[in-house]
Design an enzyme around this catalytic site. Sequence first.
Site, PDB file in Angstrom:
ATOM      1  N   LYS A 146      13.763  -4.369  92.605  1.00 26.56           N
ATOM      2  CA  LYS A 146      13.945  -3.654  93.882  1.00 26.56           C
ATOM      3  C   LYS A 146      12.822  -3.960  94.874  1.00 26.56           C
ATOM      4  O   LYS A 146      13.068  -4.111  96.059  1.00 26.56           O
ATOM      5  CB  LYS A 146      13.970  -2.131  93.639  1.00 26.56           C
ATOM      6  CG  LYS A 146      15.150  -1.681  92.808  1.00 26.56           C
ATOM      7  CD  LYS A 146      15.101  -0.194  92.525  1.00 26.56           C
ATOM      8  CE  LYS A 146      14.017   0.215  91.564  1.00 26.56           C
ATOM      9  NZ  LYS A 146      14.136  -0.277  90.196  1.00 26.56           N
ATOM     10  N   ASP A 152      13.333  -1.774  86.854  1.00 25.88           N
ATOM     11  CA  ASP A 152      12.824  -3.155  86.797  1.00 25.88           C
ATOM     12  C   ASP A 152      13.861  -4.193  87.243  1.00 25.88           C
ATOM     13  O   ASP A 152      13.827  -5.335  86.784  1.00 25.88           O
ATOM     14  CB  ASP A 152      12.340  -3.507  85.375  1.00 25.88           C
ATOM     15  CG  ASP A 152      11.322  -2.519  84.863  1.00 25.88           C
ATOM     16  OD1 ASP A 152      10.473  -2.094  85.665  1.00 25.88           O
ATOM     17  OD2 ASP A 152      11.384  -2.165  83.675  1.00 25.88           O
ATOM     18  N   GLN A 183      12.863   3.239  89.601  1.00 25.87           N
ATOM     19  CA  GLN A 183      13.586   3.311  88.322  1.00 25.87           C
ATOM     20  C   GLN A 183      15.066   2.922  88.544  1.00 25.87           C
ATOM     21  O   GLN A 183      15.337   2.188  89.482  1.00 25.87           O
ATOM     22  CB  GLN A 183      13.456   4.691  87.674  1.00 25.87           C
ATOM     23  CG  GLN A 183      12.046   5.039  87.196  1.00 25.87           C
ATOM     24  CD  GLN A 183      11.161   5.653  88.257  1.00 25.87           C
ATOM     25  OE1 GLN A 183      11.585   6.502  89.010  1.00 25.87           O
ATOM     26  NE2 GLN A 183       9.928   5.225  88.318  1.00 25.87           N
ATOM     27  N   GLY A 215       6.878   0.265  89.204  1.00 24.96           N
ATOM     28  CA  GLY A 215       6.050  -0.933  89.377  1.00 24.96           C
ATOM     29  C   GLY A 215       6.871  -1.935  90.162  1.00 24.96           C
ATOM     30  O   GLY A 215       7.779  -2.549  89.619  1.00 24.96           O
ATOM     31  N   HIS A 216       6.612  -2.049  91.441  1.00 23.94           N
ATOM     32  CA  HIS A 216       7.417  -2.931  92.279  1.00 23.94           C
ATOM     33  C   HIS A 216       6.621  -4.207  92.587  1.00 23.94           C
ATOM     34  O   HIS A 216       5.637  -4.183  93.308  1.00 23.94           O
ATOM     35  CB  HIS A 216       7.842  -2.200  93.555  1.00 23.94           C
ATOM     36  CG  HIS A 216       8.828  -1.097  93.275  1.00 23.94           C
ATOM     37  ND1 HIS A 216       9.163  -0.130  94.173  1.00 23.94           N
ATOM     38  CD2 HIS A 216       9.553  -0.825  92.153  1.00 23.94           C
ATOM     39  CE1 HIS A 216      10.053   0.695  93.612  1.00 23.94           C
ATOM     40  NE2 HIS A 216      10.292   0.286  92.392  1.00 23.94           N
TER      41      HIS A 216
HETATM   42  P1  IMP Z   1       8.284   8.459  82.700  1.00 23.00           P
HETATM   43  O1  IMP Z   1       9.004   8.227  83.976  1.00 23.00           O
HETATM   44  O2  IMP Z   1       6.903   7.903  82.663  1.00 23.00           O
HETATM   45  O3  IMP Z   1       8.352   9.889  82.254  1.00 23.00           O
HETATM   46  O4  IMP Z   1       9.067   7.637  81.538  1.00 23.00           O
HETATM   47  C1  IMP Z   1      10.385   7.991  81.119  1.00 23.00           C
HETATM   48  C2  IMP Z   1      11.212   6.731  80.844  1.00 23.00           C
HETATM   49  O5  IMP Z   1      11.449   6.033  82.060  1.00 23.00           O
HETATM   50  C3  IMP Z   1      10.531   5.724  79.911  1.00 23.00           C
HETATM   51  O6  IMP Z   1      11.530   5.075  79.138  1.00 23.00           O
HETATM   52  C4  IMP Z   1       9.910   4.722  80.868  1.00 23.00           C
HETATM   53  O7  IMP Z   1       9.723   3.448  80.285  1.00 23.00           O
HETATM   54  C5  IMP Z   1      10.971   4.686  81.940  1.00 23.00           C
HETATM   55  N1  IMP Z   1      10.470   4.283  83.263  1.00 23.00           N
HETATM   56  C6  IMP Z   1       9.763   5.020  84.138  1.00 23.00           C
HETATM   57  N2  IMP Z   1       9.501   4.320  85.248  1.00 23.00           N
HETATM   58  C7  IMP Z   1      10.043   3.119  85.068  1.00 23.00           C
HETATM   59  C8  IMP Z   1      10.136   1.945  85.905  1.00 23.00           C
HETATM   60  O8  IMP Z   1       9.666   1.895  87.041  1.00 23.00           O
HETATM   61  N3  IMP Z   1      10.792   0.887  85.361  1.00 23.00           N
HETATM   62  C9  IMP Z   1      11.367   0.940  84.132  1.00 23.00           C
HETATM   63  N4  IMP Z   1      11.322   1.997  83.343  1.00 23.00           N
HETATM   64  C10 IMP Z   1      10.681   3.086  83.800  1.00 23.00           C
END
Ligand code: IMP
Length: 430
Positions: free
Chosen positions: A17, A14, A225, A41-42
């Site tokens: 990017k 977040d 991420q 989520g971009h």
């Molecule tokens: P997953 O990727 O859905 O398995 O989530 C694992 C961890 O990564 C959790 O803490 C999510 O909130 C975090 N996470 C996954 N994608 C994002 C992102 O795009 N932005 C921020 N946190 C993320």
Amino acid sequence: MTKSIVVLGTQWGDEGKGKIVDLLSKDVDAVVRFQGGHNAGHTLVIDGKKTVLHLIPSGILNEGAQCLIGNGLVVSLEALKKETESLEAWGVDVRSRLMISPACPIIMPYHEKLDHAREKAKGAKAIGTTGRGIGPAYEDKVSRRGIRMSDLNNHELLAEKLEESMDYHNFVLEKYFNMPGLAYDRVLDDALQLGACFADLVGDVSGELHRLRTEGKRILYEGAQGTLLDIDHGTYPFVTSSNTTIGAVCTGAGVGPDAIDYVLGITKAYTTRVGSGPFPTELFDDIGAGLAERGAEFGATTGRPRRCGWLDAVALRRAAHTNGVSGFCVTKMDVLDEVETIKVGVAYRLGDEVLDVPPQNPEAWDDLEVEYESFPGWQQSTRGITRFEDLPANAKSYLATIEALCGAPVHIVSTGPDRKESIIIQHPSD
Ligand code: IMP
């Protein structure tokens, strides 16, 4: 001239990017995603109009850019369809510009179901995943049980692989989690139907990148991420299931290290995190609440409120080393406009030990104390400033502090959500 730029998050995701990729993509020929999935989520704001992309590279809104989804992603066909349709409704020609690697594992409905079941079973120890099935899909990839984009063209093979996979997953759902499994016929039909929508977009991404590079084309690799969510280098187990750091560019797109000319590390001017897990500089007071409010800190994928805190130079230093950051982009500078005194975490204390990079054993994160340095805020608006010289003196020295503490120059500053609200101190392509 720099040909290939990588944009990576250097915090817990977040960092902004999407906006920066969109900004830079007007000068490139191709934008490539190489890891993650629709957990990303971009958010892009162009002339006040907001779009959130989850799977399709953020270059899609710049007509000249070809968009590639590398083998390192796990692909939800449903999410891809939804995103493609909503972009097409905006008049964006997605299909002629998108290529998807045949080696991408597909996120199947049982992956999402398992993701939810696991999180529920973990109770207070839940990771706080996005619930998109990302972890279970990567597990299937590594266990060599995954269904890939290439399987969608082969009905017989798909039926066979799916049967084997569903035997296993339905057993886990029913016997371990005590919940109903999914109906094989329905999952197969849906996969065939959705697969048919994208069959003509499947292509050799690695080969295409080699061709583009050989022709001297400019390529932008878009990370999702952030470094602290990396499966190996992050705050394990509170991480995502892919490598979010620099090595993933090579493995997830199918290019050699010589394909990378510049690494742009994106960091907010402060820190946020969604989901559970360590966050040493987290604020639980009015200042944190103020950052959340002014920064509109809600997850772009799940809408969850983000936890907010001071900039963590210790973690950023590690991210700069791990990724070989060539330059930083500091986003959301304007969110600090009203803060009177700004703090930065400059070292961690673990018992008698002072650490200048985070510990690698996850348990130690719980016992860390942060040493802070304070800096006077600028207390005037930086919103929308586009020239470095127009920044208040204290804002300039805050940026110089980041450079000194983290060991890489600041090349871009973002002063608002719109593409135009940016200061380019040194363009990564120059
Ligand atoms: P997953 O990727 O859905 O398995 O989530 C694992 C961890 O990564 C959790 O803490 C999510 O909130 C975090 N996470 C996954 N994608 C994002 C992102 O795009 N932005 C921020 N946190 C993320």
